[in-house]
Every structure is written in structure tokens, then in C-alpha cells.
Design an enzyme around this catalytic site. Structure first.
Site, PDB file in Angstrom:
ATOM      1  N   LYS A 576      -2.419   1.378   6.736  1.00  0.00           N
ATOM      2  CA  LYS A 576      -2.028   1.441   7.928  1.00  0.00           C
ATOM      3  C   LYS A 576      -3.218   1.058   8.918  1.00  0.00           C
ATOM      4  O   LYS A 576      -2.889   1.009  10.092  1.00  0.00           O
ATOM      5  CB  LYS A 576      -1.471   2.850   8.311  1.00  0.00           C
ATOM      6  CG  LYS A 576      -0.248   3.104   7.479  1.00  0.00           C
ATOM      7  CD  LYS A 576       0.341   4.435   7.893  1.00  0.00           C
ATOM      8  CE  LYS A 576       1.096   5.389   6.940  1.00  0.00           C
ATOM      9  NZ  LYS A 576       0.464   5.646   5.686  1.00  0.00           N
ATOM     10  N   GLU A 603       5.354  -4.057   6.697  1.00  0.00           N
ATOM     11  CA  GLU A 603       6.678  -2.990   6.693  1.00  0.00           C
ATOM     12  C   GLU A 603       6.532  -1.695   6.027  1.00  0.00           C
ATOM     13  O   GLU A 603       7.093  -0.715   6.349  1.00  0.00           O
ATOM     14  CB  GLU A 603       7.856  -3.908   5.883  1.00  0.00           C
ATOM     15  CG  GLU A 603       9.084  -3.093   5.753  1.00  0.00           C
ATOM     16  CD  GLU A 603       9.821  -2.818   7.080  1.00  0.00           C
ATOM     17  OE1 GLU A 603       9.624  -1.725   7.593  1.00  0.00           O
ATOM     18  OE2 GLU A 603      10.433  -3.678   7.382  1.00  0.00           O
ATOM     19  N   ALA A 608       7.662   3.719   4.177  1.00  0.00           N
ATOM     20  CA  ALA A 608       7.769   3.089   2.959  1.00  0.00           C
ATOM     21  C   ALA A 608       8.606   1.884   2.894  1.00  0.00           C
ATOM     22  O   ALA A 608       8.427   0.946   3.597  1.00  0.00           O
ATOM     23  CB  ALA A 608       7.724   4.133   1.834  1.00  0.00           C
ATOM     24  N   ASP A 675      -1.446  10.794  10.223  1.00  0.00           N
ATOM     25  CA  ASP A 675      -0.732   9.816   9.556  1.00  0.00           C
ATOM     26  C   ASP A 675       0.634   9.435  10.270  1.00  0.00           C
ATOM     27  O   ASP A 675       0.892   8.354  10.594  1.00  0.00           O
ATOM     28  CB  ASP A 675      -0.296  10.355   8.422  1.00  0.00           C
ATOM     29  CG  ASP A 675       0.389   9.266   7.427  1.00  0.00           C
ATOM     30  OD1 ASP A 675      -0.191   8.410   7.308  1.00  0.00           O
ATOM     31  OD2 ASP A 675       1.631   9.367   6.922  1.00  0.00           O
ATOM     32  N   LYS A 679       1.970   6.099  12.491  1.00  0.00           N
ATOM     33  CA  LYS A 679       3.203   5.491  12.497  1.00  0.00           C
ATOM     34  C   LYS A 679       3.862   5.079  13.522  1.00  0.00           C
ATOM     35  O   LYS A 679       4.340   4.156  14.112  1.00  0.00           O
ATOM     36  CB  LYS A 679       4.104   5.969  11.461  1.00  0.00           C
ATOM     37  CG  LYS A 679       3.502   6.202  10.104  1.00  0.00           C
ATOM     38  CD  LYS A 679       4.328   7.297   9.278  1.00  0.00           C
ATOM     39  CE  LYS A 679       3.785   6.946   7.818  1.00  0.00           C
ATOM     40  NZ  LYS A 679       4.492   7.932   6.816  1.00  0.00           N
TER      41      LYS A 679
END
Ligand code: ADP
Ligand code: ASP
Ligand code: MG
Length: 812
Positions: A576, A603, A608, A675, A679
Site C-alpha cells: 500500500k 485493488e 484484500a 494501516d 486505506k
């Protein structure tokens, strides 16, 4: 009368000579036949080398001579030739030795001497092959071609004298009575009887001259491939033999490098409309290629793709040439005077420059000749000295039918452009039978393959993968590919080739596809992965539709994506970092992807294998606008808060999540919210917001000592010591009939992440296990959001998300 020619590859060994004999005897069953043979494969090169060595006073010429001698003796023994034949072989070798000694002594290896030396290749092979007739029940004679084929004195590339040659051939064969006549190809002589040759590869031409003089029905050329192929079969695995082709097409293909036929061969046959059949000595039952005058071979617009690999481009330019007549005439005169053959010419309509492509060996001679011709213009700066570009090649698409089809050149150039093959110059003849482009030599194999795919294959698309990171997810991806390869080929005409694999220590390559049965073992024994070897090897392989797959969490690897995109290598990232660190970096990657028509896909960065980014892209591309996102994006945190309760301590649950692989190797990345922040940054950016990580509001739920821990063990210890802190969080939520969920949100361009108490009525309340959920509110989804929900972590689903990204590249 029949004429059959067997090339050096067909007479390279005693075994293949036996095959030649079977074909020859079959041909001579009902008719007389002439068998033209080349030197044993590789011998002409050895002769040339021996001559050059002798000329340089290098005594190793004797070693080269021994190689030639041993080779012929070995074949003679295997073919069980008579003592008389062996004696004659020794005579020929002795003559050759004397000539080489002469060269050694007087330092002279002129074109005339070259021809004398090279002629021994064909003289030896034709003699030995004709001597094999002892064991055949058929009348066989040997005829020295030099007695029939007469040429001018243009040594090393002599021109046939007609009609003298035709008359000599016709007279000889009128009286000859042998059923089979064996003749050496390539060699000829002047009227005075001096040996000449017809140019390298010229045995084909010998056969054509005989065939035309004798008006045979067909000329058969027997070689080591089953005809003239759609592209050089050594460079394009999918190439196939063209069943029928016109004289002009065959001529263009051979002029532009299809070595299977020596270019001048077609001329005498075309004049008499004699067809040529190219057949494979080793697979005589295969169809081959028929070359005729036929126009019905025009159905397919493109017949073949070919290339010339050693080209230099010379450009003459300057203001002094605009509107001045005669510049090109003088340029061509200069080149012709020094016998430089021009392969391709282009002139810009501005008349500011003329560009010619020549064989690389002629570069120096050609540029000096041009500079000399234009020395006054160069001195007065009206023109610049010749600009020379090296290491180039010409690639040509050929077919009679291109004239009646629009768009072939457009296709050709877009295919090359999409594959990052830079085009230096372009030429299309008025006949529209040939479109040529000058490209870098290093790009030839890729260009041939992508063009072949475009014009001849259509069906099967190959995707070449270079995977870095072969841990949990990587191993699952490889297993999924192995399992699905046959299905993809059968149903989507898609070939997935894993060409490169690497971990931090080792790397492994196989351009035909690494066998996925035992990749682990192969990788352990692979090359060491250091410096920039991985990237360099990928660039050197230079394969079409190459994809770099990053399954690491490493920031150095992520920092390299731009380099791949610039080489038109697609990037599929599980990592990422690149999409979530500096916005400028994300933007640059997006721009490179656009500029090089090369996808950058990630993606799996969010949810995931769930189709989160794809769905978001579809919304945006179709004109929708995201107004708000609410999401639970951490499978790990969801797992932790779903299992954390009065019975189980926070510490125990985190440890379990870590041990079962639901967290990042460093659990702080999950628990600190970094994390999840990454995202939501990615979703915000993909929604069109320019946002940085440090703009995300992130209120940590960790205890102070947890936030300040320096290492993983220290951090885990704080979970134990601060158990009360975490229990309080749980109790408070329970008291409010709520559950703890780690939520990411985006509203009005502002993003935040943090632990929230979620009441029963909320869609997040019942989120199980390691599930993720994303709610998109948009201009179209106003009251009821578009919801994506499902397992958002785990090696198998992540691998399948990567696999989906890879498969989507089939349309690139
Ligand atoms: P021979 O020794 O029989 O004269 P050559 O080596 O001169 O054979 O020519 C045959 C070779 O030409 C093939 O082995 C192949 O590698 C090469 N070749 C290059 N382009 C083509 C093409 N388009 N079709 C067939 N062969 C080709
Ligand atoms: N032996 C010659 C060469 O190698 C001629 C031929 O093979 O056609 O060029
Ligand atoms: Mg040949």
C-alpha cells in the site's frame, strides 16, 4: 527435369545427408534431377575465418583448417566413402591449405582470394555427397557449377552473365545422361575461369538460375524449417509457415531479413513464372511454402514480419537544404560511389533533413562519403556533419494486400508504441507492400512478437509476470495461477507466464515460464538478488505485456514503481505504501501510467480481494461523485475487537491475531490505525481528493505506554500491563449496548480513523470475524449507500484480488 537445393543446414551431418539422399532419389524416380548443395553447415564461416587469420599472420588459421579437414573426414568415414574418394578429398584439402599458406605469406585476402577460399566449402560438400552414390542404384554425376555459371568480375557478389550461362546450362543438360547431377551451389566463374561466388547464402540463387535456364516446373528449396514463416521462427515461437505467398511478398521478406531465401533467387524464376516450394528436409511431410505469381494469396493483408538487425541511421540536415534541388541526388551519388547500399530513405516534407538507413558495416564509409560530398556546405554551416545513430534495426510488415486495407500502419505503430518500442524512422513504399520502421536493436524480439501477436495470433494473449515477495500471499497466488493456467488458456485465450520470481535474497527467471511445481526449490537455487540485478534482468528480457507484481510491504520496492511504468511494465501492487505516501508520488505514478499506457493496479490495497477500488473507479468513471465513505477496513482490528470480551484479555487476542497472520508483522501498524489510515487515504485519492497521510485525524485508542513503545515485544508487554485501559473501553461500549469497531470515514474531503462505539442499528454492528465493509454515499447513492462487505483479510482472498488485477490486463 527437376531442380532441388539443399542448404548447409540440410547437409550438416552424415545423418542429414542420408535424409537428403532419400529425398533426391524419390525426386529422380521418374525424372532427371539436379541436386544443388551448399557447404556443410558452418563451413563457409570457418573458411572465412581461416582466411582472415592467415591474412593477419595468425597461425591459428592452421587450427581452423584442421577443424574443416576433420569435419569432412569424419563425414566421409561415416558415409563409408571409397578410398579413391578419400584420396580426392585429401587433394582438395591440400589445395585449400596451399591457398591459405599463400595468404599467410603475402598478406593478401582480396575479394578474389576470398572467393577462391570460400568455394572449397561447396566443392568439398558436393563432391562427398556425390560420392555417396556408390551405394545407390542410380546414375549420379558431379558437375562443377563454375563450368556452367558465368559471371562478371564482381568478386564475392558476382552477377550472372546471360545468355552465356543459360546456353551453357542448356547444352550441358541436353547431352548429360545421369539421372541425378550433384552440383555445388554458391560458386561460379568469370569468363577467364576465375572462381567467383554469388554472395553469402547464394546457393539458392544457383538453383534458381539452373531452374530458369531449364524451364523446370518448380524449384524445390529444402532447408531446416518448414517453409517461409510469418516471422523468424527462432525469435517468434508462435510463427508458422505461410502456405502460399507471392513472388513480391517473398522478395520483400527475404530482402528484409528472412534468411530462408537468398533475395536475388526470385528474379529469374519470376521472369519465367516458375514456382518455388520451400520444404523441410527433416519434416518432408509438412506442407511447406509455395511461392507463385498467384494473386489469391492476397486474402490476408499482412503476410509476414521481418527484420534486419544491424543498421545505422545517417541523417543529413540543415537549413541549407530547404528548397535546394539536387541535394538528395548528390547524397545518393556519394553513397553509390562507395558502394553503400541504402536500405531505407525518409525525407521530412519540410526538406530540412534526409535520413538513410544503411548496414552497420557501411557506417563509417557512408558518413565519410557524405561529409566529403557536402564539405563546402558543412564548412559554411548550411548543413551539419552527418549525424550517425548506431545499434538500430529495421522491422518490416509485409503483404501485397496491405494496399487495399486501411489502418495497418496505424495498428503497427500503436502496437509498437504501446509496448514502449521507440520508432526512429518510418518508410512505406508506394507499392504499400512493405511498411518499415527503424527501432533500437534491443527491441527487435519484443517488436516481432507483439506485431506477430497483433497480425497473426489474435487468439492467445500472454501476460509475463515478475513477482517480488513470495511469502504467504505470494505462495497462494502462485498456487492459484498453477491451478488456473489451463482454464485461462482454454476459456480466455490467456497465457499467464510467471517469468520472474524473487525474494530479498534470490531471484529466478525463465522467459518460457517458471515451472510452478517446484518454484520454491528453484528459487532457493536461483541467482543472488543484489544491486539492481532484478530490474536490469526484467529490462533485458524486454518481454511484451510484462507485469511487475509487488507482494511485499517494503518501501524501497514501492519507491521503484515509476521505473517499471516508464518501461511500459504494468505494476500490480499489494503493497500500500506507494499509493498512500506523498500525494505527489501517487499522482506521478498515475500520470506515468497514463503516459505509457501501462496500468498501475492496487485493488488489494483496500479490502484484500473485495472489489472496492474497482467499484469506486466505476462510479467515478461513469460520472458519479463520492460524498461520504464510512468503512471498517481492517480485518485485523475487526478480528481483535470481535474476539475481545470479558473472558479474553486484549493481550491474548492481539497475540492470537498476530500468530494467525491477521496482522502486519508489526502489529502496531494495525493497532495504531496507520494501516487503516493508508486505506482511507487511497479511497479518498481514488475519489478525487488530494489528501496526505498527516491530514487524517487519528485518535489512538492505545494506552500512552502503548503509543510510546519502541519495539514489538515492548508494545505487546504494554497490552498486558495496561489491560485495565482496554477493559474500560470494552465496558463502556457494552454499557451503551454498543460494540467496538475501528472505523474510517471520509466526509467533505476530510478523513478520520478511530475506534467507535457502534450501536445495534448500525450496519457495522454485526460485522463478523475479519470482515470488511465499505459504505459509499454518492450523488447517485444518496440515502442508501452502496455497500461492499466480505472477508477483508487472508492470504487466499488477497491472492485472488491480485489475480483479478492480473487477469484484467488481458485487454491491454
Ligand atoms: P539453408 O542452410 O537451408 O540455406 P538458412 O540458414 O540460409 O538455411 O535459412 C533457414 C533459416 O532462416 C531458418 O533456420 C530460420 O532460422 C531463418 N529464418 C529467418 N527468417 C525466417 C522466416 N521468416 N521464415 C523461415 N525461416 C526464417
Ligand atoms: N555456403 C554459402 C554460405 O554459407 C552459400 C549458401 O549456404 O547458400 O553463405
Ligand atoms: Mg540459405
Amino acid at each position: 527435369m527437376k531442380v532441388l537445393k539443399f542448404g548447409g543446414s540440410s547437409v550438416a551431418t552424415a545423418d542429414s545427408i542420408k535424409k537428403v539422399w532419400n529425398i533426391a532419389i524419390e525426386a529422380a524416380k521418374n525424372d532427371k534431377a539436379i541436386i544443388v548443395v551448399s557447404a556443410f553447415g558452418g563451413v563457409t564461416d570457418l573458411l572465412q575465418r581461416a582466411g582472415e587469420q592467415a591474412n593477419l599472420k595468425d597461425e591459428t588459421y592452421l587450427k581452423t583448417l584442421s577443424l574443416i579437414s576433420e569435419r569432412h573426414h569424419a563425414e566421409a568415414t561415416q558415409l563409408k566413402l571409397s578410398d579413391t574418394a578419400i584420396n580426392h578429398l585429401e587433394d582438395l584439402l591440400e589445395q585449400l591449405k596451399n591457398i591459405l599458406q599463400g595468404i599467410y605469406l603475402i598478406n593478401e585476402f582480396s575479394d578474389k582470394t576470398i572467393d577462391k577460399v570460400l568455394s572449397y566449402g561447396e566443392l568439398l560438400s558436393a563432391f562427398l555427397i556425390s560420392e555417396m552414390s556408390n551405394i545407390q542404384d542410380i546414375s549420379v554425376s558431379f558437375k562443377d557449377s563454375r563450368e556452367l555459371l558465368k559471371t562478371d568480375v564482381n568478386f564475392t557478389r558476382a552477377d550472372i552473365l546471360q545468355p552465356t550461362t543459360d546456353t551453357l546450362i542448356q547444352e550441358y543438360f541436353r547431352s548429360d545422361i545421369s539421372q541425378l547431377t550433384i552440383m555445388p551451389g554458391f560458386i561460379s566463374s568469370t569468363v577467364k575461369g576465375e572462381t567467383t561466388t554469388l554472395g553469402r547464402g547464394g546457393s539458392d540463387y544457383t538453383a534458381a538460375i539452373l531452374a530458369a535456364a531449364l524451364d523446370v516446373k518448380i524449384l524445390e528449396i529444402w532447408t531446416d524449417v518448414s517453409g517461409m514463416y510469418t516471422a523468424n521462427p527462432k525469435l517468434v515461437a508462435q510463427a508458422y509457415a505461410i502456405p502460399e505467398i507471392s513472388y513480391h511478398e517473398a522478395m520483400e521478406l527475404s530482402h528484409f531479413g528472412a534468411k530462408v531465401l537468398y533475395p536475388p533467387t526470385i528474379v529469374p524464376l519470376l521472369q519465367k513464372n516458375i514456382p518455388i516450394m520451400i520444404k523441410n528436409t527433416f519434416e518432408p511431410l509438412e506442407g511447406g511454402t509455395l511461392i507463385t505469381d498467384s494473386s489469391h494469396s492476397k486474402k490476408k493483408p499482412v503476410k509476414g514480419i521481418t527484420h534486419l538487425s544491424n543498421i545505422a541511421l545517417l541523417t543529413l540536415e540543415g537549413n541549407g537544404m530547404v528548397g535546394i534541388p539536387g541535394i538528395s541526388k548528390r547524397l545518393f551519388e556519394a553513397l553509390s560511389a562507395v558502394k553503400v547500399n541504402i536500405i531505407l530513405i525518409t525525407q521530412a516534407s519540410s526538406e530540412h533533413s534526409i535520413c538513410v538507413a544503411v548496414d552497420a558495416v557501411d557506417t563509417e564509409r557512408a558518413s565519410t562519403a557524405i561529409d566529403t560530398m557536402f564539405k563546402y556546405e558543412i564548412a559554411s554551416q548550411e548543413l551539419q556533419p552527418t549525424i550517425v545513430e548506431h545499434d538500430l534495426a529495421i522491422i518490416a510488415v509485409i503483404g501485397d494486400g496491405m494496399k487495399n486495407h486501411q489502418g495497418i500502419s496505424g495498428d503497427m505503430f500503436s502496437v509498437l508504441g504501446n509496448n514502449n518500442v521507440n520508432i526512429r524512422a518510418i518508410a512505406q513504399g508506394a507499392s504499400e507492400r512493405n511498411i518499415s520502421a527503424v527501432i533500437a536493436k534491443k527491441d527487435v524480439t519484443k517488436a516481432l512478437n507483439v506485431l506477430h501477436y497483433r497480425f497473426f495470433e489474435k487468439q492467445i494473449k500472454t501476460i509475463n509476470l515478475f513477482i517480488v515477495g513470495v511469502g504467504n500471499v505470494g505462495a497462494r497466488l502462485l498456487a492459484q495461477i498453477a491451478q488456473q493456467q489451463a482454464y485461462l488458456l482454454a476459456h480466455l485465450m490467456l497465457k499467464i507466464n510467471v517469468v520472474g520470481l524473487s525474494n530479498s535474497r534470490k531471484m529466478l527467471f525463465d522467459s518460457n515460464g517458471i515451472s510452478l511445481d517446484n518454484w520454491q526449490e528453484q528459487l532457493d537455487n536461483g541467482q543472488s538478488n543484489k544491486d539492481d540485478a532484478w530490474f536490469k534482468s526484467i529490462c533485458e528480457l524486454n518481454l511484451a505485456t510484462s507485469v511487475f507484481v509487488d507482494i511485499t510491504a517494503n518501501d524501497t520496492v514501492a519507491a521503484g514503481y515509476g521505473r517499471y511504468l516508464k518501461q511500459s511494465i504494468a505494476v500490480v501492487a499489494c503493497n500500500k505504501i506507494a499509493s498512500s505516501n506523498n500525494f505527489s508520488n501517487y499522482k506521478e505514478l498515475k500520470e506515468l501510467s497514463k503516459k505509457y499506457h501501462t496500468p498501475y493496479l492496487f485493488e488489494t490495497n483496500v479490502g484484500a480481494g473485495l472489489p472496492v477500488i474497482n467499484t469506486l473507479n466505476n462510479l467515478i468513471n461513469s460520472g458519479d461523485q463520492v460524498t461520504e465513505i464510512q468503512a471498517v477496513l481492517s480485518g485485523s482490528l475487526n478480528f481483535i475487537f470481535n474476539n475481545f470480551n470479558k473472558e479474553r484479555s486484549f493481550y491474548d487476542v492481539v497475540l492470537q491475531a498476530q500468530q494467525e497472520g491477521y496482522t502486519e508483522p508489526d502489529p502496531r501498524i494495525d493497532l495504531s490505525g496507520v494501516d487503516v489510515a493508508r486505506k482511507i487515504v487511497i479511497l479518498a485519492r481514488e475519489s478525487g481528493y488530494e489528501i496526505e497521510m498527516d491530514e487524517i485525524e487519528n485518535k489512538s485508542f492505545l494506552s500512552n505506554s502503548g503509543n510510546n513503545a519502541d519495539s514489538v515485544p515492548q508494545f505487546l508487554a504494554t497490552l498486558k500491563t495496561d489491560a485495565a485501559h482496554y477493559e474500560a473501553l470494552f465496558n463502556k461500549a457494552e454499557g451503551n449496548s454498543s460494540r467496538l469497531k475501528y472505523v474510517a470515514s471520509l466526509k467533505n474531503g476530510k478523513a478520520s480513523v478511530g475506534l467507535q462505539e457502534i450501536p445495534k442499528s448500525h450496519p457495522f454492528y454485526n460485522l463478523d470475524g475479519k470482515d470488511n465493509i465499505v459504505l459509499f454515499y454518492t450523488n447517485r447513492y444518496v440515502d442508501q449507500p452502496l455497500i461492499i462487505k466480505g472477508a477483508g483479510a487472508g492470504a487466499d482472498v488477497t491472492a485472488s484480488g491480485l489475480f483479478g488485477d492480473i487477469i484484467s490486463l488481458k485487454n491491454v
